[in-house]
Design a protein around this motif. Structure first.
Motif, PDB file in Angstrom:
ATOM      1  N   ASP A  20      87.930  68.387  23.686  1.00 38.87           N
ATOM      2  CA  ASP A  20      87.356  69.291  24.657  1.00 38.87           C
ATOM      3  C   ASP A  20      86.144  69.851  24.115  1.00 38.87           C
ATOM      4  OD1 ASP A  20      86.756  71.173  26.611  1.00 38.87           O
ATOM      5  OD2 ASP A  20      88.461  72.673  26.076  1.00 38.87           O
ATOM      6  N   ARG A  97      91.001  71.891  19.734  1.00 37.25           N
ATOM      7  CA  ARG A  97      89.911  71.566  20.900  1.00 37.25           C
ATOM      8  C   ARG A  97      90.558  69.945  21.143  1.00 37.25           C
ATOM      9  NH1 ARG A  97      85.893  73.644  22.963  1.00 37.25           N
ATOM     10  NH2 ARG A  97      85.184  75.728  22.024  1.00 37.25           N
ATOM     11  N   ASN A  99      92.715  67.004  22.816  1.00 36.08           N
ATOM     12  CA  ASN A  99      93.456  67.066  23.970  1.00 36.08           C
ATOM     13  C   ASN A  99      94.746  66.665  23.635  1.00 36.08           C
ATOM     14  OD1 ASN A  99      94.645  66.130  26.518  1.00 36.08           O
ATOM     15  ND2 ASN A  99      92.750  65.655  27.284  1.00 36.08           N
ATOM     16  N   GLU A 101      97.696  65.937  25.315  1.00 36.63           N
ATOM     17  CA  GLU A 101      98.435  64.871  25.962  1.00 36.63           C
ATOM     18  C   GLU A 101      97.732  63.490  25.437  1.00 36.63           C
ATOM     19  OE1 GLU A 101      96.568  64.188  30.110  1.00 36.63           O
ATOM     20  OE2 GLU A 101      98.110  65.500  30.026  1.00 36.63           O
ATOM     21  N   VAL A 102      96.472  63.415  25.405  1.00 36.41           N
ATOM     22  CA  VAL A 102      95.854  62.105  24.900  1.00 36.41           C
ATOM     23  C   VAL A 102      96.216  61.882  23.600  1.00 36.41           C
ATOM     24  CG1 VAL A 102      93.544  61.132  24.429  1.00 36.41           C
ATOM     25  CG2 VAL A 102      93.975  62.420  26.303  1.00 36.41           C
ATOM     26  N   ASP A 172      85.392  59.628  31.143  1.00 34.11           N
ATOM     27  CA  ASP A 172      85.310  60.707  32.097  1.00 34.11           C
ATOM     28  C   ASP A 172      83.774  60.853  32.876  1.00 34.11           C
ATOM     29  OD1 ASP A 172      83.961  61.547  30.031  1.00 34.11           O
ATOM     30  OD2 ASP A 172      84.463  63.835  30.225  1.00 34.11           O
ATOM     31  N   ASN A 191      89.984  62.965  33.649  1.00 36.36           N
ATOM     32  CA  ASN A 191      89.258  64.213  33.521  1.00 36.36           C
ATOM     33  C   ASN A 191      88.021  64.680  34.371  1.00 36.36           C
ATOM     34  OD1 ASN A 191      89.524  67.029  32.440  1.00 36.36           O
ATOM     35  ND2 ASN A 191      88.373  66.446  30.487  1.00 36.36           N
ATOM     36  N   SER A 205      97.436  62.183  34.282  1.00 34.29           N
ATOM     37  CA  SER A 205      97.847  62.886  33.253  1.00 34.29           C
ATOM     38  C   SER A 205      98.321  61.847  32.337  1.00 34.29           C
ATOM     39  CB  SER A 205      98.973  63.866  33.563  1.00 34.29           C
ATOM     40  OG  SER A 205      99.619  64.216  32.238  1.00 34.29           O
TER      41      SER A 205
END
Length: 209
Positions: A20, A97, A99, A101-102, A172, A191, A205
């Motif tokens: 992020d 920062r 992600n 779930e990734v 993304d 995303n 997701s």
């Protein structure tokens, strides 16, 4: 998502997917260009948001030549890029920062899948950040600019002799979609709901895969 399950090689975008970082990237552009009019920098940030997969070298050149309408020397672009990278190395090393779930998906599948990072961010900076974040070992290679993403993807496919039908790119931005399309591999948007309009497949997701 059968199309995704069938893949054995994943090429990951970095910013906005694994990390992020978009807010910090914007701060970096503002800081490097702080001596220029705010309205001009705002135009650059609009371009940056719409073209997340492009390198900072392209974006700084766009700022000077398309927004400011002046010819810019390569050494000026290089200075801007170095200053930007220095800021990123200071501000993007927090694991908070990442992600979650990734990263969880990557860790759970690292032995089953071959994974690489292909990003518009500077390659040396990327490798530095991944080391600091403790994720370097998850990927077979970590590649970034100044080479454009289309070329980076082409090189990975060629060097590793990957079958295109087994390879996909997850990103993304519209530039990620273009890099996959030009190299004839499947693209999975993530995303960025705007990609639903152009991508054949979209991941809402990783917790659902």
């Amino acid at each position: 998502m059968k199309d995704f399950i069938d893949k054995t090689i994943i090429l990951w975008d970095f910013d906005g997917v694994i990390l992020d970082s978009m807010e910090i990237r914007e701060e970096g552009f503002r800081e490097v260009l702080q001596t220029f009019p705010k309205e001009e920098v705002d135009l650059l940030l609009d371009y940056h948001k719409k073209n997340g997969g492009l390198s900072r070298y392209v974006k700084f050149k766009y700022f000077f030549e398309e927004i400011r309408k002046v010819k810019v020397e390569q050494k000026v672009l290089d200075q801007c890029a170095v200053s930007f990278s220095d800021i990123m190395k200071k501000k993007l090393t927090s694991r908070e920062r990442l992600n979650g779930e990734v990263i969880n998906f990557i860790m759970a599948n690292r032995k089953r899948l071959k994974m690489h990072i292909v990003s518009g961010s500077d390659g040396d900076e990327l490798r530095y950040l991944c080391r600091k974040l403790g994720i370097s070992d998850f990927f077979l290679s970590i590649e970034g600019s100044p080479k454009p993403k289309i070329e980076l993807v082409e090189n990975i496919l060629s060097i590793n002799k990957y079958l295109k039908r087994e390879t996909c790119l997850i990103g993304d931005s519209i530039n990620d979609h273009e890099a996959a399309e030009v190299n004839d591999i499947d693209f999975f948007g993530y995303n960025n709901l705007e990609l639903e309009k152009i991508a054949k497949s979209y991941i809402y997701s990783f917790n659902e895969i």
